[in-house]
Design an enzyme around this catalytic site. Structure first.
Site, PDB file in Angstrom:
ATOM      1  N   ASP A  67      -7.920  -5.432   0.082  1.00  0.00           N
ATOM      2  CA  ASP A  67      -8.346  -6.281  -1.039  1.00  0.00           C
ATOM      3  C   ASP A  67      -7.985  -7.737  -0.875  1.00  0.00           C
ATOM      4  O   ASP A  67      -8.419  -8.575  -1.669  1.00  0.00           O
ATOM      5  CB  ASP A  67      -7.718  -5.739  -2.336  1.00  0.00           C
ATOM      6  CG  ASP A  67      -8.313  -4.384  -2.682  1.00  0.00           C
ATOM      7  OD1 ASP A  67      -7.550  -3.425  -2.831  1.00  0.00           O
ATOM      8  OD2 ASP A  67      -9.548  -4.301  -2.732  1.00  0.00           O
TER       9      ASP A  67
ATOM     10  N   HIS B 258       0.861  -1.186   0.000  1.00  0.00           N
ATOM     11  CA  HIS B 258       0.000   0.000   0.000  1.00  0.00           C
ATOM     12  C   HIS B 258       0.892   1.230   0.000  1.00  0.00           C
ATOM     13  O   HIS B 258       1.943   1.252   0.625  1.00  0.00           O
ATOM     14  CB  HIS B 258      -0.896   0.018   1.250  1.00  0.00           C
ATOM     15  CG  HIS B 258      -2.069   0.924   1.106  1.00  0.00           C
ATOM     16  ND1 HIS B 258      -1.987   2.260   1.343  1.00  0.00           N
ATOM     17  CD2 HIS B 258      -3.339   0.672   0.702  1.00  0.00           C
ATOM     18  CE1 HIS B 258      -3.170   2.806   1.114  1.00  0.00           C
ATOM     19  NE2 HIS B 258      -4.010   1.879   0.723  1.00  0.00           N
TER      20      HIS B 258
HETATM   21  C1  SDX Z   1      -6.231  -0.019  -2.875  1.00  0.00           C
HETATM   22  O1  SDX Z   1      -4.397   4.460  -2.079  1.00  0.00           O
HETATM   23  C2  SDX Z   1      -5.368   3.895  -1.471  1.00  0.00           C
HETATM   24  O2  SDX Z   1      -5.789   4.308  -0.429  1.00  0.00           O
HETATM   25  C3  SDX Z   1      -5.978   2.710  -2.202  1.00  0.00           C
HETATM   26  C4  SDX Z   1      -6.982   1.872  -1.408  1.00  0.00           C
HETATM   27  C5  SDX Z   1      -8.274   2.626  -1.173  1.00  0.00           C
HETATM   28  O3  SDX Z   1      -8.993   2.238  -0.262  1.00  0.00           O
HETATM   29  O4  SDX Z   1      -8.597   3.547  -1.989  1.00  0.00           O
HETATM   30  O5  SDX Z   1      -6.432   1.432  -0.195  1.00  0.00           O
HETATM   31  C6  SDX Z   1      -7.395   0.621  -2.212  1.00  0.00           C
HETATM   32  O6  SDX Z   1      -5.977   0.295  -4.011  1.00  0.00           O
HETATM   33  C7  SDX Z   1      -5.358  -0.964  -2.086  1.00  0.00           C
HETATM   34  C8  SDX Z   1      -4.116  -1.438  -2.903  1.00  0.00           C
HETATM   35  C9  SDX Z   1      -4.592  -2.578  -3.784  1.00  0.00           C
HETATM   36  N1  SDX Z   1      -3.547  -2.939  -4.760  1.00  0.00           N
HETATM   37  C10 SDX Z   1      -2.948  -4.141  -4.668  1.00  0.00           C
HETATM   38  O7  SDX Z   1      -3.110  -4.956  -3.758  1.00  0.00           O
HETATM   39  C11 SDX Z   1      -2.043  -4.437  -5.846  1.00  0.00           C
HETATM   40  C12 SDX Z   1      -0.709  -4.938  -5.345  1.00  0.00           C
HETATM   41  N2  SDX Z   1      -0.004  -3.840  -4.685  1.00  0.00           N
HETATM   42  C13 SDX Z   1       0.944  -3.071  -5.437  1.00  0.00           C
HETATM   43  O8  SDX Z   1       0.574  -2.841  -6.751  1.00  0.00           O
HETATM   44  C14 SDX Z   1       1.464  -1.865  -4.657  1.00  0.00           C
HETATM   45  O9  SDX Z   1       1.725  -2.281  -3.391  1.00  0.00           O
HETATM   46  C15 SDX Z   1       0.643  -0.597  -4.592  1.00  0.00           C
HETATM   47  C16 SDX Z   1       0.260  -0.099  -5.950  1.00  0.00           C
HETATM   48  C17 SDX Z   1      -0.591  -0.826  -3.794  1.00  0.00           C
HETATM   49  C18 SDX Z   1       1.492   0.464  -3.898  1.00  0.00           C
HETATM   50  O10 SDX Z   1       2.577   0.684  -4.717  1.00  0.00           O
HETATM   51  P1  SDX Z   1       3.679   1.806  -4.362  1.00  0.00           P
HETATM   52  O11 SDX Z   1       3.343   2.542  -3.121  1.00  0.00           O
HETATM   53  O12 SDX Z   1       3.908   2.600  -5.591  1.00  0.00           O
HETATM   54  O13 SDX Z   1       4.937   0.935  -3.968  1.00  0.00           O
HETATM   55  P2  SDX Z   1       5.990   0.445  -4.972  1.00  0.00           P
HETATM   56  O14 SDX Z   1       5.317  -0.094  -6.199  1.00  0.00           O
HETATM   57  O15 SDX Z   1       7.000   1.518  -5.111  1.00  0.00           O
HETATM   58  O16 SDX Z   1       6.595  -0.815  -4.178  1.00  0.00           O
HETATM   59  C19 SDX Z   1       7.695  -0.683  -3.322  1.00  0.00           C
HETATM   60  C20 SDX Z   1       8.440  -2.005  -3.493  1.00  0.00           C
HETATM   61  C21 SDX Z   1       8.790  -2.317  -4.951  1.00  0.00           C
HETATM   62  O17 SDX Z   1       9.921  -3.157  -4.900  1.00  0.00           O
HETATM   63  P3  SDX Z   1      11.416  -2.488  -5.115  1.00  0.00           P
HETATM   64  O18 SDX Z   1      11.347  -1.705  -6.413  1.00  0.00           O
HETATM   65  O19 SDX Z   1      11.622  -1.616  -3.889  1.00  0.00           O
HETATM   66  O20 SDX Z   1      12.340  -3.673  -5.170  1.00  0.00           O
HETATM   67  O21 SDX Z   1       7.572  -3.095  -3.086  1.00  0.00           O
HETATM   68  C22 SDX Z   1       7.342  -3.930  -4.202  1.00  0.00           C
HETATM   69  C23 SDX Z   1       7.638  -3.131  -5.448  1.00  0.00           C
HETATM   70  O22 SDX Z   1       8.021  -4.006  -6.516  1.00  0.00           O
HETATM   71  N3  SDX Z   1       5.904  -4.261  -4.146  1.00  0.00           N
HETATM   72  C24 SDX Z   1       5.431  -5.479  -4.298  1.00  0.00           C
HETATM   73  C25 SDX Z   1       4.046  -5.356  -4.096  1.00  0.00           C
HETATM   74  N4  SDX Z   1       3.740  -4.074  -3.848  1.00  0.00           N
HETATM   75  C26 SDX Z   1       4.902  -3.401  -3.898  1.00  0.00           C
HETATM   76  N5  SDX Z   1       6.015  -6.665  -4.575  1.00  0.00           N
HETATM   77  C27 SDX Z   1       5.199  -7.723  -4.655  1.00  0.00           C
HETATM   78  N6  SDX Z   1       3.851  -7.699  -4.462  1.00  0.00           N
HETATM   79  C28 SDX Z   1       3.254  -6.527  -4.201  1.00  0.00           C
HETATM   80  N7  SDX Z   1       1.934  -6.496  -4.017  1.00  0.00           N
END
Ligand code: SDX
Length: 436
Positions: free
Chosen positions: A371, A313
């Site tokens: 989720d 998140h």
């Molecule tokens: C919702 O914003 C809100 O409030 C949204 C929400 C709401 O109520 O409105 O809470 C609802 O959208 C919840 C989130 C649902 N999405 C998912 O579950 C999809 C999976 N999650 C990711 O796509 C991700 O965690 C995000 C999009 C939610 C957040 O992404 P960020 O903040 O941009 O973080 P990032 O992509 O920069 O990740 C940081 C690191 C990265 O690795 P490095 O580059 O540091 O090596 O963490 C890794 C990412 O690759 N990472 C994950 C991951 N999420 C982040 N690796 C594996 N699985 C994941 N789910």
């Protein structure tokens, strides 16, 4: 806004004149550095794609403390609202800033209930879609299409129009989502019944048929109502920011909310509940719990482009409080349905346990979000996977409206118009085609 007695000073190593920037304090949470005069005084923009360090507005609605895993709607912790209130009380709170008393709740409930039917013409609009259209494609069309039906509540600058549009949207979203579902399964639409609760009405419109009555099961109705509460608002997430930016042009409330529906659909946002369940079903097909290690290896491999959907998140760097409540609801629903041994739930719990102990996830502060469990609950309740995000949109509609109304009512608001760092071609001359 509450000015801090601390200032930020911006100085430049090239001897350009430095600049003092005011700092404002919130009631809780991080202070903000006011950069509204920055471009005018320095000719420079700030650069923050994804808005990781940017406050886009001054709001009183929802507060999230990502480190503590805290979520407050108008100051009330989500854990208390989920247990002590129902969704319509939560809607009243988000819209008006206070929880309703008995008479206020009765009046608000009556108002919403009397706006649950949709214009009969909307079913012909719906019938234009393919039967296998994704429900979010249908909802994006239907919600935007409401501005073609409710002309007496389209002026966003008119407080009465905003009030009526809010009630119509909250009242009609369950009907529209249920109609999208019925259309996809080839069953007749079920009209709302005014003697049912908000969530009970939705469940009946989803599962009743003209051939037999559907008496909503109290445990499932309560679970659906809780799902609505947990998804009602969440500060300036992607879809809420979309609604604010869209609404800032003065467009009608239905069009602005339709923009939110479209944004929520993405798998990184509201589409994650559908993606999380699909992920669990895929791991189950791979061999279930025994294959979790193999799956986690894929997730850690950057080239695989596989993410652990339902985890991570932008704000929560601790457990999403909604995920905890959703997991509780999961257990309540599955035991009420005699599905305690649901292999998908067991798989989810095993996956969560491994992820919470694995350095890759711990170091990146990746915890389950709202989720991760919501799909399992909805699947157990007989909701098709493709409808999960439409239900998220149903629940989030009140948050979008509250945030939109807060913006429009702020005398200082302007149309949103970000700038850019430009790295394209500088001015050049067009040459005649035979010289190119
Ligand atoms: C919702 O914003 C809100 O409030 C949204 C929400 C709401 O109520 O409105 O809470 C609802 O959208 C919840 C989130 C649902 N999405 C998912 O579950 C999809 C999976 N999650 C990711 O796509 C991700 O965690 C995000 C999009 C939610 C957040 O992404 P960020 O903040 O941009 O973080 P990032 O992509 O920069 O990740 C940081 C690191 C990265 O690795 P490095 O580059 O540091 O090596 O963490 C890794 C990412 O690759 N990472 C994950 C991951 N999420 C982040 N690796 C594996 N699985 C994941 N789910």
């Amino acid at each position: 806004m509450n000015p801090s007695d601390v200032k930020a000073t911006l100085s430049f190593s090239d001897g350009s004149p430095s600049m003092d920037l005011p700092i404002f304090k919130g009631s809780v949470g991080p202070d903000v550095i006011d950069i509204r005069k920055l471009y005018g005084q320095t000719g420079k923009f700030t650069y923050d794609p994804g808005f990781l360090s940017t406050a886009s507005c001054n709001s009183k609605i929802t507060y999230i403390d990502g480190d503590k895993g805290e979520l407050l709607y108008r100051g009330y912790p989500i854990e208390q609202l989920a247990v002590g209130c129902d969704y319509l009380e939560t809607c009243y709170l988000l819209l008006k800033g206070e929880l309703p008393n008995v008479s206020q709740k009765e009046e608000f409930t009556k108002l919403v209930t009397n706006h649950t039917m949709v214009n009969e013409q909307m079913q012909f609009f719906l019938r234009g879609f393919r039967r296998d259209a994704h429900p979010m494609a249908i909802m994006t069309g239907l919600v935007g299409g409401m501005s073609a039906f409710y002309h007496d509540s389209t002026d966003i600058n008119n407080p009465e129009h905003r009030e009526i549009a809010a009630i119509r949207l909250i009242g009609k979203m369950p009907t529209l989502v249920a109609m999208a579902y019925k259309y996809s399964v080839g069953q007749p639409f079920i009209y709302p019944k005014n003697d049912l609760s908000y969530a009970g009405n939705f469940m009946r419109m989803m599962f009743a048929t003209p051939c037999e009555e559907y008496v909503p099961n109290d445990v499932l109705v309560r679970a659906m109502d809780r799902i609505f509460i947990l998804h009602a608002d969440h500060e300036q997430n992607a879809s809420t920011s979309t609604v604010r930016l869209c609404g800032s042009s003065g467009t009608n409330p239905f069009a602005a909310i339709a923009a939110g529906v479209a944004c929520l659909w993405g798998p990184a946002h509201g589409g994650a509940n559908e993606a999380a369940l699909t992920m669990l079903e895929d791991v189950q097909k791979m061999g279930g719990v025994e294959k979790i290690g193999e799956f986690i290896k894929q997730v850690k491999d950057k080239n695989s482009n596989v993410k652990l959907m339902g985890f991570g998140h932008r704000v929560y760097k601790n457990y999403d409080p909604r995920a905890k409540l959703m997991r509780e609801t999961c257990h309540e629903v599955l035991s009420a349905l005699g599905q305690n041994n649901d292999p998908i739930l067991k798989l989810a719990m095993a996956l969560e346990k491994i992820a919470l102990e694995d350095e890759y996830f711990v170091s990146r502060k990746l915890y389950p979000n709202v989720d991760f469990y919501s799909g399992i609950v909805q699947r157990a309740m007989g909701i098709p996977v493709s409808l999960f995000t439409a239900i998220f949109a149903l629940a989030r509609t009140v948050g979008w409206i509250a945030q939109l109304n807060e913006m429009i009512s702020d005398p200082e608001y302007k149309i949103g118009r970000p700038r850019q760092l430009f790295n394209g071609a500088a001015a050049r001359t067009v040459r005649p085609i035979n010289e190119r």
